[in-house]
Design a protein around this motif. Structure first.
Motif, short mmCIF file in Angstrom:
data_model
loop_
_atom_site.label_atom_id
_atom_site.label_comp_id
_atom_site.label_asym_id
_atom_site.label_seq_id
_atom_site.Cartn_x
_atom_site.Cartn_y
_atom_site.Cartn_z
N MET A 1 38.62 38.06 33.50
CA MET A 1 38.64 39.03 34.73
C MET A 1 38.29 38.17 35.64
SD MET A 1 35.95 42.08 35.44
CE MET A 1 37.40 43.40 34.23
N ILE A 2 39.06 38.51 36.60
CA ILE A 2 38.48 37.74 38.46
C ILE A 2 37.55 38.23 38.71
CG2 ILE A 2 39.58 37.78 40.28
CD1 ILE A 2 41.66 36.29 39.35
N ALA A 3 36.55 38.36 39.67
CA ALA A 3 34.92 38.89 40.39
C ALA A 3 35.02 38.19 41.57
CB ALA A 3 33.74 38.43 39.63
N LEU A 4 35.75 39.29 42.53
CA LEU A 4 35.91 38.63 43.52
C LEU A 4 34.24 39.18 44.59
CD1 LEU A 4 37.90 38.21 46.09
CD2 LEU A 4 38.43 40.73 46.55
N LEU A 5 34.37 37.52 44.97
CA LEU A 5 32.46 37.67 46.18
C LEU A 5 32.68 37.04 47.18
CD1 LEU A 5 29.56 37.16 45.55
CD2 LEU A 5 29.53 35.12 44.70
N ALA A 6 31.86 38.01 48.42
CA ALA A 6 32.66 37.33 49.41
C ALA A 6 31.69 37.21 50.39
CB ALA A 6 32.30 38.79 50.33
N ALA A 7 31.36 36.10 50.55
CA ALA A 7 30.14 34.74 51.27
C ALA A 7 30.87 34.11 52.70
CB ALA A 7 30.50 33.09 50.03
N PRO A 8 29.90 35.26 53.63
CA PRO A 8 31.03 35.10 54.98
C PRO A 8 29.99 34.17 55.70
CG PRO A 8 29.61 37.51 54.37
CD PRO A 8 29.45 36.60 53.23
N SER A 9 30.08 33.27 55.33
CA SER A 9 29.31 32.02 56.54
C SER A 9 29.87 31.20 57.32
CB SER A 9 28.91 31.35 55.49
OG SER A 9 27.96 30.02 56.23
N HIS A 43 48.33 41.53 40.55
CA HIS A 43 48.86 39.48 39.46
C HIS A 43 47.69 39.49 38.89
CE1 HIS A 43 52.05 39.00 42.67
NE2 HIS A 43 51.11 39.32 43.15
N SER A 44 46.59 40.51 38.46
CA SER A 44 45.97 39.78 37.76
C SER A 44 45.65 41.00 36.73
CB SER A 44 44.55 39.92 38.20
OG SER A 44 43.88 39.42 37.39
N ALA A 45 45.23 40.68 34.89
CA ALA A 45 45.29 41.73 34.06
C ALA A 45 44.27 42.08 34.54
CB ALA A 45 44.75 40.61 33.00
N SER A 46 43.03 42.09 35.25
CA SER A 46 41.39 42.42 35.21
C SER A 46 40.88 41.60 36.46
CB SER A 46 40.73 42.38 34.38
OG SER A 46 39.97 41.17 33.90
N VAL A 47 40.37 42.85 37.45
CA VAL A 47 39.84 42.77 38.34
C VAL A 47 38.97 42.80 38.95
CG1 VAL A 47 41.37 43.30 40.19
CG2 VAL A 47 39.30 40.78 41.15
N ARG A 48 37.60 42.62 39.15
CA ARG A 48 36.59 43.86 39.62
C ARG A 48 35.66 43.29 41.51
NH1 ARG A 48 31.03 41.68 38.74
NH2 ARG A 48 31.26 39.90 37.22
N ASP A 49 34.90 43.79 42.25
CA ASP A 49 34.78 43.49 43.15
C ASP A 49 33.20 43.25 43.17
OD1 ASP A 49 33.04 43.23 45.69
OD2 ASP A 49 34.29 45.38 46.67
N ALA A 50 32.70 41.62 42.95
CA ALA A 50 31.66 41.57 43.02
C ALA A 50 30.67 41.65 44.16
CB ALA A 50 31.64 40.14 42.49
N GLY A 51 30.56 42.42 45.09
CA GLY A 51 30.01 42.36 46.00
C GLY A 51 30.18 41.22 47.47
N VAL A 52 28.96 41.21 47.53
CA VAL A 52 28.85 40.23 48.63
C VAL A 52 27.61 39.18 49.09
CG1 VAL A 52 27.78 41.38 50.52
CG2 VAL A 52 28.68 39.71 51.36
N VAL A 53 27.68 37.75 49.28
CA VAL A 53 26.39 36.89 49.39
C VAL A 53 25.98 36.71 50.78
CG1 VAL A 53 25.23 35.07 48.99
CG2 VAL A 53 26.78 35.54 47.15
#
Length: 306
Positions: A1-9, A43-53
């Motif tokens: 699974m893809i974990a989409l993680l935001a890192a707004p630096s 486009h992905s079999a599975s993806v989740r939102d992993a939040g933000v740092v």
């Protein structure tokens, strides 16, 4: 699974003008607003939102022998590393949306204790300014590749005694322009350098195959993709801090990413600046490139059991 993680630096960039700050910290939300999570799911079999740092407050505080925002960069790198480690421990593949190129240090802190990993540095610049070739070191986003392979001040290149984060022999750069000032030095320092002109000449598939020969090896535990979107031509993607002609078209970058992503253990995307994209057109373009190019991230890597 893809974990989409935001890192707004935006900590690794110089200020675009006196008293102002770079807009790259707004990129994750701009891409979410453009529908990135939903497009990835197509486009992905599975993806989740992993939040933000979240990163610390920007301060233009560079001084001799110190980067601007150095303490905040180090603190953010450690926290980003922990989140990447958590994602990987869960069996997922991190897709980190930045932010600026200083994120590669946090990636290195996460991967170095876990084994020996390659780095594929896809960037419109070599980002190899370092204390050995310049007295102007101040902004890590222009020095990140040097830091990643141990060519910077120990305070940033050897955090917690973990440097170099990537062995130069396991590191590839692709995408710089032919007039890049550090190109010859980088070609000598790392395993492989392919300028944007070479990608355009040979095609994305052949380029990906050459890169794979250097980083998709059995003596490595996998490789990570660094993407600075200024690898795109300035006419295609002007919403970056240093747009230059001679870069890739969107379809060329998408094809290159799609060829490299399945066997990668993770990726990060950097330097898109929504302040330079008032109507959102470039956010939508980048969303398409990332979703189509990275939608199968990790699907064929050894970590996935493929």
């Amino acid at each position: 699974m893809i974990a989409l993680l935001a890192a707004p630096s935006n900590l690794g960039l110089r200020p675009p003008a006196p008293t102002s700050v770079p807009g790259t910290a707004k990129a994750p939300e701009a891409l979410r607003e453009a529908g990135l999570l939903a497009r990835l799911a197509e486009h992905s079999a599975s993806v989740r939102d992993a939040g933000v740092v979240l990163a610390g407050r920007y301060a233009d505080d560079a001084s001799p022998g110190r980067l601007r925002n150095q303490d905040s960069i180090i603190e953010h790198a450690r926290r980003l590393a922990q989140r990447i480690e958590d994602i990987r421990s869960a069996g997922d593949f991190p897709l980190v949306i930045g932010g600026d190129c200083s994120l590669v240090v946090g990636v290195g802190l996460a991967l170095r204790p876990a084994g020996r990993f390659g780095l594929v540095h896809l960037d419109g610049h070599t980002d190899f300014r370092n204390p050995g070739n310049s007295e102007a070191c101040a902004s890590l986003a222009g020095e990140d590749l040097a830091a990643a392979v141990g060519r910077h001040w120990p305070a940033i290149a050897d955090i917690d005694g973990l440097g170099p984060y990537f062995d130069p022999a396991d590191t590839v750069h692709a995408g710089c322009r032919d007039d890049d000032e550090e190109m010859a030095e980088v070609r000598e320092a790392i395993s492989l350098l392919i300028p944007a002109s070479g990608i355009i000449r040979d095609g994305a598939a052949a380029t990906a195959a050459r890169i794979g020969e250097h980083v998709d090896r059995r003596d490595l535990d996998g490789y990570w993709l660094h993407l600075d979107v200024d690898i795109l031509d300035a006419a295609v993607m002007p919403a970056v801090d240093s747009p230059d002609p001679g870069g890739l078209q969107a379809d060329q970058l998408t094809e290159l990413l799609a060829a490299l992503a399945p066997r990668a253990v993770g990726a990060h995307v950097t330097v898109f600046d929504p302040d330079l994209d008032p109507d959102g057109r470039y956010a939508r373009l980048l969303t398409d490139v990332v979703a189509e190019g990275l939608g199968r991230l990790g699907s064929a890597s050894r970590a996935s059991g493929a």
